[in-house]
Write an enzyme that holds these catalytic residues in place. Structure first.
Site, mmCIF file in Angstrom:
data_model
loop_
_atom_site.group_PDB
_atom_site.id
_atom_site.type_symbol
_atom_site.label_atom_id
_atom_site.label_comp_id
_atom_site.label_asym_id
_atom_site.label_seq_id
_atom_site.Cartn_x
_atom_site.Cartn_y
_atom_site.Cartn_z
ATOM 1 N N HIS A 1 0.841 -1.203 0.000
ATOM 2 C CA HIS A 1 0.000 0.000 0.000
ATOM 3 C C HIS A 1 0.871 1.247 0.000
ATOM 4 C CE1 HIS A 1 -3.140 -2.596 2.220
ATOM 5 N NE2 HIS A 1 -3.698 -2.259 1.084
ATOM 6 N N CYS B 1 -2.277 0.415 9.985
ATOM 7 C CA CYS B 1 -3.413 -0.374 9.480
ATOM 8 C C CYS B 1 -4.207 -1.053 10.578
ATOM 9 C CB CYS B 1 -2.946 -1.386 8.459
ATOM 10 S SG CYS B 1 -1.811 -2.576 9.124
HETATM 11 N N1 CIR Z 1 -3.112 -0.909 5.490
HETATM 12 C C1 CIR Z 1 -2.317 -1.954 5.582
HETATM 13 O O1 CIR Z 1 -1.113 -1.828 5.625
HETATM 14 N N2 CIR Z 1 -2.878 -3.155 5.599
HETATM 15 C C2 CIR Z 1 -2.168 -4.365 5.706
HETATM 16 C C3 CIR Z 1 -2.931 -5.486 5.105
HETATM 17 C C4 CIR Z 1 -2.213 -6.791 5.188
HETATM 18 C C5 CIR Z 1 -3.001 -7.970 4.673
HETATM 19 N N3 CIR Z 1 -2.289 -9.177 4.907
HETATM 20 C C6 CIR Z 1 -3.290 -7.834 3.192
HETATM 21 O O2 CIR Z 1 -2.509 -8.321 2.391
HETATM 22 O O3 CIR Z 1 -4.303 -7.261 2.817
#
Ligand code: CIR
Length: 253
Positions: free
Chosen positions: A161, A246
């Protein structure tokens, strides 16, 4: 006046969370739950009342609640996450926001993860190239341009992201670890930090920032700029490409 932060407990299936750029590593769910509690305590101690979105064991990545909604003052924009496996997470967030009195709006098109949206004052940078597509950027723009936000798409290909690459300090400078930033030229005030996890800060207000314990040299650099750094270990979530940002959604009064 109180600040609240949405959080969502880790799923019992957390170890099945998605990985994209990193190699899969075993996740210790019990340790992750402890780290999540510590993270929530750090928010509480800094004056943020944590509000839990109902746990969802069937959704391995639900703990990464930031990806499901983006706040623009009182306006909550529910996202359409770019990974199909994560789309169902949005319902729980919507329910929690309604219980708090918000009337969230749906993203009117495209795909977008909250982790791709970096707000710096009235500027809103949106990472494109991973989970968020150009239609998602355009849709967000139609909702927030009337609120006075200038939306700029930023190429994001080296990490999951945009906010895995860059976040903003309270002085509105943007920090990033250069090898992972596609183009620092997008940001008028860019500061390099020496560690990947050092690029991630949660602005807790009052000059305080929350950071991962995995970035001691960046923490020192940021403390040297006059900010108070609070560090917390989120190692189990970092194995799934999660960051400090997150794990919560800050609802600022
Ligand atoms: N905003 C973020 O950094 N989100 C992390 C999401 C990690 C999750 N394992 C994903 O791949 O969507």
């Amino acid at each position: 006046m109180s600040n609240r932060a949405l959080v969502r407990p880790p799923s019992a299936r957390l170890e099945q969370g998605l990985v994209t750029h990193q190699q899969r590593q075993p996740v210790d769910v019990a340790r992750a739950r402890e780290q999540w509690q510590d993270y929530c305590h750090a928010l509480d101690a800094a004056g943020w009342d944590t509000v839990e979105v109902a746990a969802a064991d069937q959704l391995p990545d639900a703990v990464f609640v930031e990806d499901t909604v983006v706040m623009f003052g009182e306006t909550a924009v529910l996202t359409k996450p770019g990974a199909n496996e994560r789309v169902a997470e949005v319902h729980g967030t919507e329910k929690a926001l309604r219980q708090l009195g918000y009337r969230p709006v749906d993203l009117p098109g495209g795909r977008l993860d909250g982790g791709d949206v970096l707000k710096v004052g009235r500027r809103c940078y949106v990472g494109v190239g991973g989970r968020t597509d150009p239609a998602g950027v355009a849709a967000l723009r139609t909702v927030v341009a009337p609120l006075g936000y200038l939306v700029t798409a930023v190429p994001t290909r080296k990490v999951l992201h945009l906010k895995s690459a860059v976040t903003a300090l309270p002085d509105e400078s943007v920090i990033g670890h250069p090898p992972l930033v596609d183009d620092p030229g997008f940001f008028p005030l860019f500061r390099a930090v020496p560690e990947e996890a050092g690029a991630h800060v949660v602005d807790l207000g009052g000059g305080r920032v929350l950071m991962s314990a995995a970035a001691p040299r960046s923490a020192e650099l940021i403390a040297g700029l006059g900010f108070e750094v609070i560090s917390t270990d989120i190692g189990e979530f970092e194995k799934l490409e999660g960051c400090v940002t997150c794990l919560s959604v800050r609802l600022r009064d």
